[in-house]
Write an enzyme that holds these catalytic residues in place. Structure first.
Site, PDB file in Angstrom:
ATOM      1  N   LYS A 239       0.841  -1.186   0.000  1.00 20.10           N
ATOM      2  CA  LYS A 239       0.000   0.000   0.000  1.00 20.10           C
ATOM      3  C   LYS A 239       0.882   1.243   0.000  1.00 20.10           C
ATOM      4  O   LYS A 239       1.781   1.380   0.840  1.00 20.10           O
ATOM      5  CB  LYS A 239      -0.842  -0.067   1.264  1.00 20.10           C
ATOM      6  CG  LYS A 239      -1.835   0.975   1.389  1.00 20.10           C
ATOM      7  CD  LYS A 239      -1.612   1.622   2.699  1.00 20.10           C
ATOM      8  CE  LYS A 239      -2.138   2.994   2.609  1.00 20.10           C
ATOM      9  NZ  LYS A 239      -3.095   3.272   3.630  1.00 20.10           N
TER      10      LYS A 239
HETATM   11  P1  FBP Z   1      -6.545   7.430   4.322  1.00 20.00           P
HETATM   12  O1  FBP Z   1      -7.366   6.978   3.140  1.00 20.00           O
HETATM   13  O2  FBP Z   1      -7.366   8.043   5.384  1.00 20.00           O
HETATM   14  O3  FBP Z   1      -5.385   8.270   3.863  1.00 20.00           O
HETATM   15  O4  FBP Z   1      -5.986   6.102   4.979  1.00 20.00           O
HETATM   16  C1  FBP Z   1      -4.859   5.483   4.504  1.00 20.00           C
HETATM   17  C2  FBP Z   1      -3.786   5.456   5.568  1.00 20.00           C
HETATM   18  O5  FBP Z   1      -2.687   4.692   5.161  1.00 20.00           O
HETATM   19  C3  FBP Z   1      -4.236   4.929   6.901  1.00 20.00           C
HETATM   20  O6  FBP Z   1      -4.161   3.542   6.992  1.00 20.00           O
HETATM   21  C4  FBP Z   1      -3.321   5.652   7.813  1.00 20.00           C
HETATM   22  O7  FBP Z   1      -3.836   5.855   9.072  1.00 20.00           O
HETATM   23  C5  FBP Z   1      -3.160   6.965   7.139  1.00 20.00           C
HETATM   24  O8  FBP Z   1      -3.314   6.765   5.767  1.00 20.00           O
HETATM   25  C6  FBP Z   1      -1.815   7.597   7.437  1.00 20.00           C
HETATM   26  O9  FBP Z   1      -1.739   8.825   6.824  1.00 20.00           O
HETATM   27  P2  FBP Z   1      -0.466   9.741   7.018  1.00 20.00           P
HETATM   28  O10 FBP Z   1       0.670   8.823   7.280  1.00 20.00           O
HETATM   29  O11 FBP Z   1      -0.348  10.477   5.739  1.00 20.00           O
HETATM   30  O12 FBP Z   1      -0.710  10.626   8.158  1.00 20.00           O
END
Ligand code: FBP
Length: 306
Positions: A204
């Protein structure tokens, strides 16, 4: 439902892997509205840990309740719900078998100053919850990256030995990377490749920008004359960096934005050969009906319907 030819093909990328792991991957690929297509649309709800409850759920207070996000993922027909131990434990026995579960087994929070994660769930926890997979974030580039690699190596070995698929959230950050560098094309591709080398089945990443952060990488790209100016081409490059498309690479949604912007990005992910989306804030921060409508659009795009 019978496993489709496309899912068989995707599973063949993992030949040599244990049958239990392949069965877990098949479970994810054969669930929800994208079942059989080789695509995944996943709801991640670890933002309460990563960003805090207010930043995550104040926009739609219904989402403070773990049952809400289970029901959202089930009703939308998603491939899986990914969340930390406590959230999954608060709903897993209420919805057994209704939505595949992914235990997000390491977590960070926004209160510390070090780019690091703690192991917050075990393989045993994942098995007891009936999960199909475990997920770990790595921060390539951070000052703690090597310890993180070792922790993930140990945890994923145990997960695979117990028939669980492994998802790696590859988020380059810290160290020499500035904010623009975190989503630079060469850096996102590098993160995806490291995740593949760490043994991830599903990777991911964030959608990459056109920025190239490392001058050596820029020279290498320039030498090929490849046109990486459009998002679909950059998505295709990141997928290529993960064993030439032989690992499932999915792309995250990011902070809440308007429907049109989210859907345009998903179209680019689809056009570039991405294997799907993992969309959290853009789903659970919207009122339920709006979230379901947006997820419907995301699913239809990944199914090639528009
Ligand atoms: P979102 O779709 O809300 O961006 O979620 C994806 C994700 O990977 C979550 O699993 C994680 O909490 C978040 O993004 C982390 O975002 P960042 O590291 O940019 O703060």
């Amino acid at each position: 439902m019978r496993v489709t030819d496309r899912v068989r093909e995707v599973l063949s990328y993992y030949d040599g892997e244990r049958p239990g792991v392949k069965a877990s991957l098949a479970r994810l690929l054969m669930h929800g509205r994208t079942a059989g297509s080789g695509k995944l649309v996943i709801l991640p709800v670890d933002q309460g840990f990563e960003h805090g409850p207010g930043r995550s759920f104040a926009a739609n207070p219904a989402a403070y309740d773990p049952r809400y996000v289970f029901e959202l993922a089930i009703e939308a027909g998603l491939s899986a719900l990914a969340a930390p131990l406590g959230l999954l434990a608060a709903g897993a026995d209420r919805y057994p078998g209704e939505i595949p579960l992914i235990l997000k087994a390491n977590n960070a929070n926004s209160l510390g100053s070090v780019q690091d994660e703690a192991i917050t769930g075990t393989v045993r926890d994942a098995l007891e919850l009936g999960c199909s997979a475990v997920g770990y974030t790595v921060y390539p580039g951070s000052d703690r990256q090597y310890e993180m690699f070792e922790e993930i190596r140990a945890a994923t070995a145990e997960a695979k030995a117990n028939g669980l698929a492994v998802i790696v959230w590859a988020y380059p950050r810290g160290g020499m990377l500035d904010k623009d560098g975190e989503t630079a094309l060469d850096v996102v591709a590098y993160g995806a490749h490291i995740a593949a080398l760490l043994g991830a089945h599903i990777i991911k990443v964030k959608p990459p920008t056109a920025h190239i952060a490392q001058k050596e990488a820029k020279a290498a790209y320039d030498a090929t004359g490849a046109d990486l100016s459009s998002l679909p081409k950059r998505i295709a490059h990141v997928v290529q960096a993960a064993f030439d498309g032989r690992r499932i690479v999915i792309f995250s949604g990011g902070p809440a934005r308007g429907d049109a912007e989210v859907l345009d990005e998903v179209r680019a992910i689809h056009a570039g050969g991405g294997f799907g989306s993992i969309v959290g804030r853009n789903a659970f921060q919207r009122p339920r009906a709006e979230a379901l409508a947006l997820l419907d659009g995301i699913i239809r795009i990944h199914l090639g319907e528009f």
